[in-house]
Scaffold this active site. Structure first.
Site: not given
Ligand code: IPD
Length: 345
Positions: A138, A158, A160-161, A163, A288
């Site tokens: 990411e 990813d 930290i999903d 964030t 994701d």
């Molecule tokens: C995001 C989260 C968020 C979703 C975004 C993702 P990130 O990932 O999962 O809930 O709405 O589309 O990209 O940026 O926290 O790794």
């Protein structure tokens, strides 16, 4: 002369050249389905040794590494940072956040994988004509690295999903690592950092959470469904209108509820666990989705494009459900929000 070593821990056939002082390893994947890949990776994600660190050689002594790296447990880093002040920056929008911990964790994951798999080390070059993408990550992508899924074995990371949750100390955050070969997703690992739930899926081998087999719900009736979604990064009026209107369409169709938890990977894990019946989103990325797709499919679920066609990992849109009937109903109800493609940025 090459000596063949069969390294069971990763199941990869490794050729070690005894003439080379660095014992450079080349690899191939002879019978991918027969191998055990995930175990060392899983240990690394959550294990902490006596000193809070762990040494690669204790995790996977079979994989020859010229140096012994000490990799701090990702869980420890993320949990500690969760409660601290963070330096937050924005990426594509004011709601698309990144912290220094995202960068630290991503760098550690890539470094660790490159050390475990030395032939992947050359990757992540930003020179287009030398580009052999075997890592898609990411924060590297945010810095301009290309996201192209080739037949090469590719790690999709990813760090930290969730964030935004992380920034607000809302304890729903995960690390997600997927792996594809020949553009097919082979395994996925998602670690819920605060609840210590480790979700794993391996193509043809099932999906598990902390060792318990996962099974999706068998619901086919939208009027009895609990549906999950995520908002995505954009906040412009057109996108918001479409987002809210999609939610309204599902609620008007009688869905019991629509939930937004702030982490697409963990929402997808809830679906794999049978705690919800469907998931849809526009604006999520391949990192994701990669690991979660294997987990859902191995839990018996369906992951498809919002058009109702096959999943395209790079298309920034998805519908997933416990049953095909449910996925099709959701897909039919949705209006498209066009976020472009990950491989065209
Ligand atoms: C995001 C989260 C968020 C979703 C975004 C993702 P990130 O990932 O999962 O809930 O709405 O589309 O990209 O940026 O926290 O790794």
């Amino acid at each position: 002369m090459l000596v063949d070593l069969y390294v069971r821990a990763f199941g990869w056939r490794v050729h070690a050249d005894p003439r080379s002082s660095s014992r450079r390893l080349l690899w191939e994947i002879p019978t991918w389905r027969d191998v055990e890949v995930e175990v060392p990776l899983l240990s690394w994600l959550r294990m902490e040794g006596a000193a809070g660190d762990l040494t690669i050689s204790t995790v996977n002594p079979g994989l020859v590494s010229p140096t012994c790296t000490r990799a701090p447990s990702l869980r420890r880093i993320i949990r500690k940072a969760l409660s601290e002040e963070k330096r937050v920056s924005t990426k594509t929008s004011a709601a698309d956040l990144v912290t220094e911990t995202d960068h630290v964790v991503e760098a550690l994951i890539l470094q660790e994988l490159q050390q475990r798999f030395p032939s992947h080390r050359e990757l992540l070059t930003l020179e287009p004509d030398r580009w052999i993408p075997r890592f898609i990550a990411e924060e590297a992508a945010a810095a301009g690295a290309k996201c192209v899924l080739t037949p090469s074995p590719t790690w999709i990371v990813d760090p930290i999903d969730g964030t935004c949750n992380f920034v607000h100390r809302f304890p729903t955050v995960a690390v997600s690592i997927g792996f594809a070969v020949n553009q097919e997703l082979e395994f996925g690992v998602i670690y819920h950092c605060t609840e210590e739930r480790l979700y794993t899926g391996r193509r043809g081998r099932g999906a598990f959470c902390n060792g318990q087999r996962l099974r999706v719900s068998g619901e086919t009736d939208l009027s009895k469904a609990l549906v999950l979604t995520e908002i995505g990064p954009r906040r412009d009026p057109t996108t918001l209108k479409l987002f809210l209107s999609n939610m309204e369409r599902l609620l008007r169709a009688g869905a019991h509820g629509v939930r937004v938890i702030g982490s697409s990977t963990l929402a997808l894990c809830h679906l794999a666990s049978g705690a919800a019946d469907a998931y849809y989103q526009f604006g999520l990325h391949c990192w994701d989705l990669a690991a979660a797709t294997v987990i859902i499919r191995e839990a018996g679920g369906v992951v498809m494009d919002t058009s109702g066609g096959p999943l395209d990992l790079m298309s920034c849109r998805v519908v997933a459900a416990g049953t095909r009937e449910m996925a099709v109903l959701i897909a039919q109800a949705l209006q498209t929000i066009n976020y472009g493609r990950d491989d065209e940025r």
